[in-house]
Design an enzyme around this catalytic site. Sequence first.
Site, PDB file in Angstrom:
ATOM      1  N   ARG A   1      36.840  33.140  41.393  1.00 56.41           N
ATOM      2  CA  ARG A   1      37.769  32.293  42.151  1.00 56.41           C
ATOM      3  C   ARG A   1      37.034  31.459  43.194  1.00 56.41           C
ATOM      4  NH1 ARG A   1      41.339  36.874  41.697  1.00 56.41           N
ATOM      5  NH2 ARG A   1      42.386  36.589  39.707  1.00 56.41           N
TER       6      ARG A   1
ATOM      7  N   ASP B   1      32.892  34.270  32.796  1.00 60.23           N
ATOM      8  CA  ASP B   1      33.679  33.124  32.351  1.00 60.23           C
ATOM      9  C   ASP B   1      32.954  31.833  32.737  1.00 60.23           C
ATOM     10  OD1 ASP B   1      35.893  34.587  31.314  1.00 60.23           O
ATOM     11  OD2 ASP B   1      36.438  35.067  33.376  1.00 60.23           O
TER      12      ASP B   1
ATOM     13  N   LYS C   1      42.845  38.084  27.891  1.00 60.84           N
ATOM     14  CA  LYS C   1      41.625  38.854  27.700  1.00 60.84           C
ATOM     15  C   LYS C   1      41.413  39.215  26.236  1.00 60.84           C
ATOM     16  CE  LYS C   1      41.279  41.070  32.195  1.00 60.84           C
ATOM     17  NZ  LYS C   1      42.521  40.473  32.756  1.00 60.84           N
TER      18      LYS C   1
ATOM     19  N   ASP D   1      37.714  36.559  29.218  1.00 59.36           N
ATOM     20  CA  ASP D   1      38.971  35.822  29.220  1.00 59.36           C
ATOM     21  C   ASP D   1      38.822  34.551  28.388  1.00 59.36           C
ATOM     22  OD1 ASP D   1      39.876  37.332  31.962  1.00 59.36           O
ATOM     23  OD2 ASP D   1      41.537  36.293  30.980  1.00 59.36           O
TER      24      ASP D   1
ATOM     25  N   CYS E   1      37.360  37.556  51.954  1.00 65.34           N
ATOM     26  CA  CYS E   1      36.492  38.582  51.363  1.00 65.34           C
ATOM     27  C   CYS E   1      35.518  39.073  52.429  1.00 65.34           C
ATOM     28  CB  CYS E   1      35.685  38.001  50.197  1.00 65.34           C
ATOM     29  SG  CYS E   1      36.715  37.578  48.787  1.00 65.34           S
TER      30      CYS E   1
ATOM     31  N   CYS F   1      30.564  36.664  46.716  1.00 66.44           N
ATOM     32  CA  CYS F   1      29.682  36.955  45.588  1.00 66.44           C
ATOM     33  C   CYS F   1      29.414  35.640  44.864  1.00 66.44           C
ATOM     34  CB  CYS F   1      30.362  37.923  44.633  1.00 66.44           C
ATOM     35  SG  CYS F   1      31.177  39.295  45.492  1.00 66.44           S
TER      36      CYS F   1
ATOM     37  N   CYS G   1      31.470  34.695  41.756  1.00 67.30           N
ATOM     38  CA  CYS G   1      32.933  34.855  41.868  1.00 67.30           C
ATOM     39  C   CYS G   1      33.724  33.911  40.957  1.00 67.30           C
ATOM     40  CB  CYS G   1      33.373  34.625  43.308  1.00 67.30           C
ATOM     41  SG  CYS G   1      35.147  34.790  43.526  1.00 67.30           S
TER      42      CYS G   1
ATOM     43  N   ARG H   1      50.886  36.428  33.296  1.00 68.10           N
ATOM     44  CA  ARG H   1      50.367  36.060  31.979  1.00 68.10           C
ATOM     45  C   ARG H   1      50.735  37.088  30.926  1.00 68.10           C
ATOM     46  NH1 ARG H   1      44.565  34.475  32.633  1.00 68.10           N
ATOM     47  NH2 ARG H   1      45.600  32.542  33.201  1.00 68.10           N
ATOM     48  N   TYR H   2      50.842  38.351  31.305  1.00 74.26           N
ATOM     49  CA  TYR H   2      51.157  39.421  30.359  1.00 74.26           C
ATOM     50  C   TYR H   2      52.564  39.913  30.685  1.00 74.26           C
ATOM     51  CZ  TYR H   2      46.096  39.203  29.955  1.00 74.26           C
ATOM     52  OH  TYR H   2      44.811  38.761  29.782  1.00 74.26           O
TER      53      TYR H   2
ATOM     54  N   ARG I   1      52.958  42.928  33.442  1.00 75.73           N
ATOM     55  CA  ARG I   1      52.237  42.996  34.712  1.00 75.73           C
ATOM     56  C   ARG I   1      51.992  41.601  35.275  1.00 75.73           C
ATOM     57  NH1 ARG I   1      49.492  43.950  30.219  1.00 75.73           N
ATOM     58  NH2 ARG I   1      47.248  43.673  30.016  1.00 75.73           N
TER      59      ARG I   1
HETATM   60  C1  LIG Z   1      43.038  40.709  33.869  1.00 77.12           C
HETATM   61  C2  LIG Z   1      44.396  40.372  34.228  1.00 77.12           C
HETATM   62  C3  LIG Z   1      45.395  41.364  34.268  1.00 77.12           C
HETATM   63  C4  LIG Z   1      45.114  42.826  33.974  1.00 77.12           C
HETATM   64  O1  LIG Z   1      44.683  43.049  32.674  1.00 77.12           O
HETATM   65  P1  LIG Z   1      44.355  44.545  32.187  1.00 77.12           P
HETATM   66  O2  LIG Z   1      43.800  44.390  30.817  1.00 77.12           O
HETATM   67  O3  LIG Z   1      45.620  45.314  32.254  1.00 77.12           O
HETATM   68  O4  LIG Z   1      43.334  45.114  33.137  1.00 77.12           O
HETATM   69  C5  LIG Z   1      46.666  40.964  34.589  1.00 77.12           C
HETATM   70  N1  LIG Z   1      46.982  39.679  34.855  1.00 77.12           N
HETATM   71  C6  LIG Z   1      46.032  38.709  34.826  1.00 77.12           C
HETATM   72  C7  LIG Z   1      46.436  37.307  35.103  1.00 77.12           C
HETATM   73  C8  LIG Z   1      44.717  39.023  34.510  1.00 77.12           C
HETATM   74  O5  LIG Z   1      43.785  38.045  34.494  1.00 77.12           O
HETATM   75  S1  SF4 Z   2      34.159  38.494  43.371  1.00 75.17           S
HETATM   76 FE1  SF4 Z   2      35.086  36.830  44.575  1.00 75.17          FE
HETATM   77  S2  SF4 Z   2      37.100  37.612  45.205  1.00 75.17           S
HETATM   78 FE2  SF4 Z   2      35.853  39.388  44.581  1.00 75.17          FE
HETATM   79  S3  SF4 Z   2      34.884  40.125  46.474  1.00 75.17           S
HETATM   80 FE3  SF4 Z   2      33.431  38.731  45.498  1.00 75.17          FE
HETATM   81  S4  SF4 Z   2      33.856  36.720  46.434  1.00 75.17           S
HETATM   82 FE4  SF4 Z   2      35.625  38.045  46.878  1.00 75.17          FE
END
Ligand SMILES: *Cc1c(COP(=O)(O)O)cnc(C)c1O
Ligand code: SF4
Length: 367
Positions: free
Chosen positions: A130, A289, A333, A326, A121, A125, A128, A108-109, A112
Amino acid sequence: MEPFDTWKQDPGWTDWRWQLRHAVRDPAVLSRWLGLTPAAAAAVWRTAQRYPVLATPYYLALAEHADPADPIVRQVLPDPRELLPDADGSPDPLAEGRDSPVPGLIHRYPDRALLVATQRCAVLCRHCLRKRAWSPAAADAPPADFGPALAYLREHAGIREVLISGGDPLLLPEDTLFGLLAALQALPQIEIVRLGSRLPVVLPQRLTPEFCARLGAGLPVWLATQFNHPRELTPETAQAVGNLLRAGIPVVNQTVLLRGINDDAPTLAALCTGLLRQRVKPYYLFHGDPVAGTLHFRTGVEAGLALLEELERSVSGLAVPAFAFDLPGGGGKVRLEPSWRCGALPDGTVVYRDRQGQPRPYPAPRP
Ligand SMILES: *Cc1c(COP(=O)(O)O)cnc(C)c1O
Ligand code: SF4
């Protein structure tokens, strides 16, 4: 019934494999421990059919009381509100699917990319992000084939940082994990790796000196973890963080702002200053989110910003994380700061509030 305290007597307690083998998966065990009514236990059981239970004995033993409102218990106990239909909740509000050029990679960026290395996991949590991907099958699935992701990284020379996330990448089999790190090191443009792992919080025993030394042996590695409550800071976590730091791996923290768990200024102040004492830098405080099944944890962005302002007034600047969330639909972000600006004078002087709320003019540079 206090099962988790008595388990501490077991000689296996300090062994991470023992902790994983004895992880609680049965919602009825939690309900019995908490002394829930049959109706409440049935609701927990129903919720767990959709979003399963998983918690290490170590993590459960951090609960002070067998109380459903305990901040540790609330992070792992199914809540029937997870099943409420809600117009705002989406399984994937961040559109991670859309920004995924190859399976398992989110780009996305520009500089990175995030690699979803496993779905496994040590603790599930309730808040979570995801959660949509949780399934008993996913947890036992063999590790993904990283070939397509590595090929994509090789072709995109602008990517300098790889975030290895999941799930929890530190639960990958060692061969897989160290093989992946070696493959990344072989790509000339990759400068740093960031591991996203909750193991320092929920399974600190895994971060042995030997394991940390191997993690830190190649490319510069940073580790981002997720402490959400001061009670999670223990002698065991201090040991784990110490092992990471001695291996040259800086540790930062990403707290999720959670209603009823950490959404008050004294708790956040205790958490953030406690993190500094364990030599962990508070990096982000995330507003929740709109993820389906987690909406009851959301506080509202303005409430979060007010908390951040209170935090800024009361603790060291080092202890203050960036407040962020996000944007839905893959917008990325957003970081928010309390606004200290309160006006401007005709000559260009800007007026700011000080920490007591008094206006203070700040002279502009002379032309
Ligand atoms: C949060 C995130 C990052 C890292 O973002 P930083 O601001 O550098 O911590 C990179 N890729 C994705 C898809 C993200 O959601
Ligand atoms: S937040 Fe989600 S991905 Fe992270 S440790 Fe907890 S359950 Fe696993």
